[in-house]
Design a protein around this motif. Structure first.
Motif, short mmCIF file in Angstrom:
data_model
loop_
_atom_site.label_atom_id
_atom_site.label_comp_id
_atom_site.label_asym_id
_atom_site.label_seq_id
_atom_site.Cartn_x
_atom_site.Cartn_y
_atom_site.Cartn_z
N ALA A 271 -10.92 -34.01 29.91
CA ALA A 271 -9.84 -33.07 29.61
C ALA A 271 -10.38 -31.66 29.42
O ALA A 271 -9.81 -30.68 29.93
CB ALA A 271 -9.08 -33.52 28.37
N ARG A 272 -11.47 -31.53 28.68
CA ARG A 272 -12.07 -30.20 28.47
C ARG A 272 -12.54 -29.59 29.78
O ARG A 272 -12.34 -28.39 30.04
CB ARG A 272 -13.22 -30.29 27.46
N TRP A 273 -13.16 -30.40 30.64
CA TRP A 273 -13.63 -29.90 31.93
C TRP A 273 -12.45 -29.41 32.78
O TRP A 273 -12.56 -28.38 33.46
CB TRP A 273 -14.39 -30.99 32.67
N LEU A 274 -11.34 -30.15 32.75
CA LEU A 274 -10.18 -29.71 33.52
C LEU A 274 -9.64 -28.39 32.97
O LEU A 274 -9.29 -27.49 33.74
CB LEU A 274 -9.08 -30.78 33.49
N GLY A 275 -9.58 -28.26 31.66
CA GLY A 275 -9.13 -27.00 31.07
C GLY A 275 -10.01 -25.83 31.47
O GLY A 275 -9.51 -24.75 31.81
N HIS A 276 -11.33 -26.04 31.44
CA HIS A 276 -12.26 -24.98 31.86
C HIS A 276 -12.02 -24.61 33.32
O HIS A 276 -12.04 -23.42 33.68
CB HIS A 276 -13.70 -25.43 31.68
N TYR A 277 -11.81 -25.62 34.17
CA TYR A 277 -11.56 -25.36 35.59
C TYR A 277 -10.30 -24.53 35.78
O TYR A 277 -10.30 -23.55 36.56
CB TYR A 277 -11.44 -26.69 36.34
N LEU A 278 -9.23 -24.88 35.09
CA LEU A 278 -7.97 -24.13 35.24
C LEU A 278 -8.13 -22.68 34.80
O LEU A 278 -7.62 -21.76 35.45
CB LEU A 278 -6.86 -24.82 34.44
N ARG A 279 -8.84 -22.47 33.70
CA ARG A 279 -9.05 -21.10 33.23
C ARG A 279 -9.97 -20.33 34.18
O ARG A 279 -9.73 -19.15 34.47
CB ARG A 279 -9.62 -21.11 31.81
N ASP A 280 -11.02 -20.98 34.69
CA ASP A 280 -11.95 -20.31 35.59
C ASP A 280 -11.28 -19.90 36.90
O ASP A 280 -11.66 -18.89 37.52
CB ASP A 280 -13.15 -21.22 35.89
N THR A 281 -10.30 -20.67 37.35
CA THR A 281 -9.62 -20.38 38.61
C THR A 281 -8.38 -19.52 38.41
O THR A 281 -7.68 -19.21 39.38
CB THR A 281 -9.23 -21.69 39.32
N GLY A 282 -8.09 -19.16 37.16
CA GLY A 282 -6.93 -18.32 36.89
C GLY A 282 -5.61 -19.02 37.06
O GLY A 282 -4.58 -18.38 37.31
N ASP A 283 -5.60 -20.36 36.89
CA ASP A 283 -4.38 -21.14 37.06
C ASP A 283 -3.55 -21.08 35.78
O ASP A 283 -3.93 -21.69 34.77
CB ASP A 283 -4.74 -22.59 37.39
N VAL A 284 -2.45 -20.34 35.81
CA VAL A 284 -1.60 -20.15 34.63
C VAL A 284 -0.26 -20.85 34.87
O VAL A 284 0.30 -20.81 35.97
CB VAL A 284 -1.37 -18.65 34.35
N PHE A 285 0.25 -21.50 33.83
CA PHE A 285 1.51 -22.24 33.93
C PHE A 285 2.57 -21.63 33.03
O PHE A 285 2.26 -21.14 31.93
CB PHE A 285 1.29 -23.71 33.57
N ALA A 286 3.80 -21.67 33.50
CA ALA A 286 4.91 -21.18 32.68
C ALA A 286 5.31 -22.20 31.63
O ALA A 286 5.82 -21.84 30.57
CB ALA A 286 6.11 -20.86 33.57
N ARG A 287 5.05 -23.49 31.92
CA ARG A 287 5.49 -24.57 31.04
C ARG A 287 4.46 -25.69 31.06
O ARG A 287 3.86 -25.97 32.10
CB ARG A 287 6.83 -25.14 31.54
N VAL A 288 4.25 -26.32 29.90
CA VAL A 288 3.36 -27.48 29.81
C VAL A 288 4.08 -28.59 29.06
O VAL A 288 4.69 -28.35 28.01
CB VAL A 288 2.03 -27.13 29.09
N TYR A 289 4.01 -29.80 29.61
CA TYR A 289 4.68 -30.96 29.03
C TYR A 289 3.69 -32.12 28.92
O TYR A 289 2.69 -32.18 29.65
CB TYR A 289 5.85 -31.41 29.91
N CYS A 290 3.99 -33.04 28.03
CA CYS A 290 3.24 -34.29 27.98
C CYS A 290 4.13 -35.37 27.40
O CYS A 290 5.19 -35.09 26.82
CB CYS A 290 1.95 -34.15 27.17
N GLY A 291 3.72 -36.63 27.56
CA GLY A 291 4.41 -37.72 26.92
C GLY A 291 4.13 -37.72 25.43
O GLY A 291 3.42 -36.85 24.91
N THR A 292 4.65 -38.70 24.74
CA THR A 292 4.46 -38.77 23.29
C THR A 292 3.38 -39.78 22.90
O THR A 292 3.16 -40.02 21.71
CB THR A 292 5.78 -39.16 22.58
#
Length: 219
Positions: free
Chosen positions: A33-54
């Motif tokens: 999960a941390r590696w994916l977060g780093h990848y998204l920030r490094d590539t400038g991938d920004v989201f308007a909305r974030v969701y998850c299950g409970t």
């Protein structure tokens, strides 16, 4: 309307044989999960909305990703996984089909379980196949109709069912899709005038480095 990127949670407690025991990330799952977060920030991938299950594993994965987004993560129970272990025990009791103990066993077990489930042949199933399909379809179309790109942390069964909704998969294809989905993999659905299109499947760019190949897990 905007595209929806679904993420399967990080590796959970793969030695568990019940829903509660499974529902927590392993140390590797937190790292994925941390590696994916780093990848998204490094590539400038920004989201308007974030969701998850409970489920715990969904919330732990979303927290580890910490995706770039101005809004807080929205928790939606429609994104929760099917109750696989509960149904597998019912299938063993009612149909004599043993619960698998390895990946090869799951390859044969899952399509048979899905077929029994779809046909209403699992007495006492926590949820019907039709209800699961309906809630996944509802949340997928609702998110796709929203404004701005959405990141969705969920489970493999939900992602595979979303693929069935978008691509009219039959039961064997649904089972194969479920089995193929890696932990913290990315799956993108793009709304078109004629419906939803799957434009990315099972991508793990954050795990492509040679020293992370061991982290490309399925269970």
């Amino acid at each position: 309307m905007s595209h929806v990127t679904m993420v399967r949670h990080g590796q959970a407690n793969s030695s568990a044989r019940d829903e509660t025991g499974y529902d927590r990330l392993s140390p590797l799952g937190h790292e994925q999960a941390r590696w994916l977060g780093h990848y998204l920030r490094d590539t400038g991938d920004v989201f308007a909305r974030v969701y998850c299950g409970t489920l715990r594993r969904h919330m732990e994965t979303a927290a580890g990703i910490d995706a770039p987004c101005a809004q807080a993560v929205v928790r939606d129970p429609r994104l929760n996984e099917l109750s696989y272990f509960d149904m597998a025990r019912l299938v063993e009791d009612q149909h004599g089909l043993p619960i698998p103990t390895d990946r090869e066993g799951f390859v044969h077990h899952l399509p048979r379980l899905f077929t029994l489930w779809r046909d209403g042949a699992i007495d006492g199933a926590p949820e019907s196949f039709a209800a699961f399909e309906a809630r996944v379809s509802d949340v997928l179309h609702e998110l796709a109709a929203g404004r701005g790109r959405a990141l969705v942390v969920t489970s493999g069964g939900v992602i595979a069912m979303a693929m069935r909704v978008a691509m009219s998969l039959d039961i064997p294809a649904l089972a194969h899709a479920s089995l193929a989905i890696r932990n913290t993999s990315l799956h993108r659905f793009q709304p078109l005038a004629t419906g939803l299109a799957l434009t990315q499947f099972n991508a793990t760019p954050h795990l492509d480095l040679p020293d992370r190949h061991h982290a490309q897990t399925h269970i």
